[in-house]
Design a protein around this motif. Structure first.
Motif, PDB file in Angstrom:
ATOM      1  N   ILE A  50       0.843  -1.190   0.000  1.00 44.01           N
ATOM      2  CA  ILE A  50       0.000   0.000   0.000  1.00 44.01           C
ATOM      3  C   ILE A  50       0.882   1.246   0.000  1.00 44.01           C
ATOM      4  CG2 ILE A  50      -2.008  -1.069   1.100  1.00 44.01           C
ATOM      5  CD1 ILE A  50      -1.092   0.122   3.748  1.00 44.01           C
ATOM      6  N   LEU A  51       0.398   2.294  -0.621  1.00 41.45           N
ATOM      7  CA  LEU A  51       1.112   3.564  -0.641  1.00 41.45           C
ATOM      8  C   LEU A  51       0.528   4.471   0.424  1.00 41.45           C
ATOM      9  CD1 LEU A  51       1.405   4.105  -4.497  1.00 41.45           C
ATOM     10  CD2 LEU A  51       3.177   3.318  -2.928  1.00 41.45           C
ATOM     11  N   THR A  52       1.395   5.059   1.250  1.00 40.38           N
ATOM     12  CA  THR A  52       0.958   5.941   2.332  1.00 40.38           C
ATOM     13  C   THR A  52       1.762   7.234   2.280  1.00 40.38           C
ATOM     14  OG1 THR A  52       2.580   5.195   3.953  1.00 40.38           O
ATOM     15  CG2 THR A  52       0.554   3.893   3.774  1.00 40.38           C
ATOM     16  N   ASP A  53       1.457   8.134   3.215  1.00 41.86           N
ATOM     17  CA  ASP A  53       2.186   9.398   3.322  1.00 41.86           C
ATOM     18  C   ASP A  53       3.658   9.181   3.647  1.00 41.86           C
ATOM     19  OD1 ASP A  53      -0.160  10.693   2.787  1.00 41.86           O
ATOM     20  OD2 ASP A  53      -0.590  11.194   4.876  1.00 41.86           O
ATOM     21  N   VAL A  54       3.975   8.056   4.299  1.00 36.71           N
ATOM     22  CA  VAL A  54       5.369   7.786   4.656  1.00 36.71           C
ATOM     23  C   VAL A  54       6.053   6.851   3.653  1.00 36.71           C
ATOM     24  CG1 VAL A  54       5.077   8.227   7.118  1.00 36.71           C
ATOM     25  CG2 VAL A  54       4.731   5.913   6.228  1.00 36.71           C
ATOM     26  N   GLU A  56       5.902   3.511   0.631  1.00 35.26           N
ATOM     27  CA  GLU A  56       5.344   2.183   0.392  1.00 35.26           C
ATOM     28  C   GLU A  56       5.429   1.340   1.666  1.00 35.26           C
ATOM     29  OE1 GLU A  56       6.271   0.098  -3.396  1.00 35.26           O
ATOM     30  OE2 GLU A  56       7.071  -1.427  -2.038  1.00 35.26           O
ATOM     31  N   MET A  57       4.331   0.716   2.022  1.00 38.73           N
ATOM     32  CA  MET A  57       4.280  -0.141   3.216  1.00 38.73           C
ATOM     33  C   MET A  57       3.831  -1.535   2.769  1.00 38.73           C
ATOM     34  SD  MET A  57       4.805   2.175   5.722  1.00 38.73           S
ATOM     35  CE  MET A  57       4.211   1.495   7.215  1.00 38.73           C
ATOM     36  N   ARG A  58       4.299  -2.530   3.494  1.00 41.79           N
ATOM     37  CA  ARG A  58       3.936  -3.915   3.191  1.00 41.79           C
ATOM     38  C   ARG A  58       3.433  -4.615   4.459  1.00 41.79           C
ATOM     39  NH1 ARG A  58       5.462  -5.723  -1.770  1.00 41.79           N
ATOM     40  NH2 ARG A  58       6.878  -4.385  -2.927  1.00 41.79           N
ATOM     41  N   PRO A  59       2.177  -4.352   4.823  1.00 45.11           N
ATOM     42  CA  PRO A  59       1.641  -5.057   5.992  1.00 45.11           C
ATOM     43  C   PRO A  59       1.483  -6.547   5.703  1.00 45.11           C
ATOM     44  CG  PRO A  59      -0.067  -3.735   4.945  1.00 45.11           C
ATOM     45  CD  PRO A  59       1.209  -3.449   4.221  1.00 45.11           C
ATOM     46  N   GLU A  60       1.742  -7.344   6.708  1.00 43.93           N
ATOM     47  CA  GLU A  60       1.583  -8.794   6.585  1.00 43.93           C
ATOM     48  C   GLU A  60       0.494  -9.230   7.552  1.00 43.93           C
ATOM     49  OE1 GLU A  60       4.100 -12.874   6.230  1.00 43.93           O
ATOM     50  OE2 GLU A  60       5.034 -10.925   5.882  1.00 43.93           O
ATOM     51  N   THR A  61      -0.376 -10.113   7.091  1.00 46.28           N
ATOM     52  CA  THR A  61      -1.493 -10.591   7.906  1.00 46.28           C
ATOM     53  C   THR A  61      -1.490 -12.109   7.939  1.00 46.28           C
ATOM     54  OG1 THR A  61      -2.845  -8.665   7.350  1.00 46.28           O
ATOM     55  CG2 THR A  61      -4.006 -10.609   8.166  1.00 46.28           C
ATOM     56  N   TYR A  79       0.865  -7.038  10.992  1.00 46.86           N
ATOM     57  CA  TYR A  79       1.949  -6.160  11.444  1.00 46.86           C
ATOM     58  C   TYR A  79       2.545  -5.449  10.250  1.00 46.86           C
ATOM     59  CZ  TYR A  79       4.559 -10.427  10.274  1.00 46.86           C
ATOM     60  OH  TYR A  79       5.048 -11.540   9.640  1.00 46.86           O
ATOM     61  N   VAL A  80       3.049  -4.269  10.530  1.00 45.55           N
ATOM     62  CA  VAL A  80       3.683  -3.466   9.487  1.00 45.55           C
ATOM     63  C   VAL A  80       4.813  -2.675  10.128  1.00 45.55           C
ATOM     64  CG1 VAL A  80       2.092  -1.504   9.713  1.00 45.55           C
ATOM     65  CG2 VAL A  80       3.293  -1.888   7.554  1.00 45.55           C
ATOM     66  N   ASP A  81       5.915  -2.586   9.408  1.00 44.45           N
ATOM     67  CA  ASP A  81       7.070  -1.837   9.889  1.00 44.45           C
ATOM     68  C   ASP A  81       7.062  -0.434   9.281  1.00 44.45           C
ATOM     69  OD1 ASP A  81       8.365  -3.854  11.484  1.00 44.45           O
ATOM     70  OD2 ASP A  81       8.848  -4.871   9.602  1.00 44.45           O
ATOM     71  N   TYR A  82       7.087   0.558  10.150  1.00 46.03           N
ATOM     72  CA  TYR A  82       7.231   1.942   9.715  1.00 46.03           C
ATOM     73  C   TYR A  82       8.709   2.250   9.587  1.00 46.03           C
ATOM     74  CZ  TYR A  82       2.281   2.923  10.280  1.00 46.03           C
ATOM     75  OH  TYR A  82       0.922   2.923  10.133  1.00 46.03           O
TER      76      TYR A  82
END
Length: 182
Positions: A50-54, A56-61, A79-82
């Motif tokens: 997903i693309l966010t303000d910070v 590209e993020m890759r949450p894992e479920t 969980y997702v790492d910032y």
């Protein structure tokens, strides 16, 4: 005499059922991760980008569907790492904003109503526990969010309203543990 005999059989059946149910729960640690939770079955996973303000993020479920006998229908841990140093421990306003935005997004996605929320820290790390209803109060979700360093965790359990007062929900949500590196 018959009553005592029947009562003994009922106690034995209850004890056997409780032991079988307890034996089904097992510790789960995703490969390469430093945390564990208790789950009543097999976990499967997925990851999305997903693309966010910070950036590209890759949450894992990871999820586990409840069995036919289980009052809960779905157990999730995401969980997702910032990026490093996004959340300084003294940035309480920013951390609170993360929790509230996550809670509001979840409620919006479900078209749900918040029943309650309370702090639910893990050791010295901030956390939030909440319960919400959705689908005309027919369904319930209980969730625990934690921020440990720059990693955000969300644990969730979904069930029907009439089955929502069960020990399995809290057992899963409260079983989260960080595994210390050796």
């Amino acid at each position: 005499m018959k009553f005592g005999y029947m009562f003994s059989i009922m106690i034995c059946c209850f004890w056997v059922n409780q032991n079988i149910a307890q034996k089904q729960w097992q510790e789960f640690t995703p490969p390469g991760q430093q945390f564990k939770v208790l789950v009543p079955g097999t976990m499967t996973n997925g990851q999305k980008k997903i693309l966010t303000d910070v950036g590209e993020m890759r949450p894992e479920t990871w999820m586990c569907e409840g069995s036919v006998e289980d009052p809960n229908k779905l157990y999730l841990v995401s969980y997702v790492d910032y990026p490093a140093a996004t959340f300084h421990p003294d940035s309480t306003a920013l951390i609170e904003e993360l929790f509230q935005a996550s809670l509001e997004t979840h409620l919006k996605d479900l078209s749900g109503q918040l029943t309650y929320q309370t702090a639910s820290n893990y050791n010295q790390n901030p956390g939030l526990f909440y319960r919400a209803t959705y689908n005309d109060n027919k369904l319930v979700v209980k969730s625990r969010m934690l921020l440990i360093g720059d990693r955000f965790y969300a644990l969730q359990v979904y069930t029907f309203s009439e089955k929502s007062l069960n020990d399995g929900m809290n057992k899963f949500l409260e079983s989260f543990r960080i595994i210390e590196k050796q």
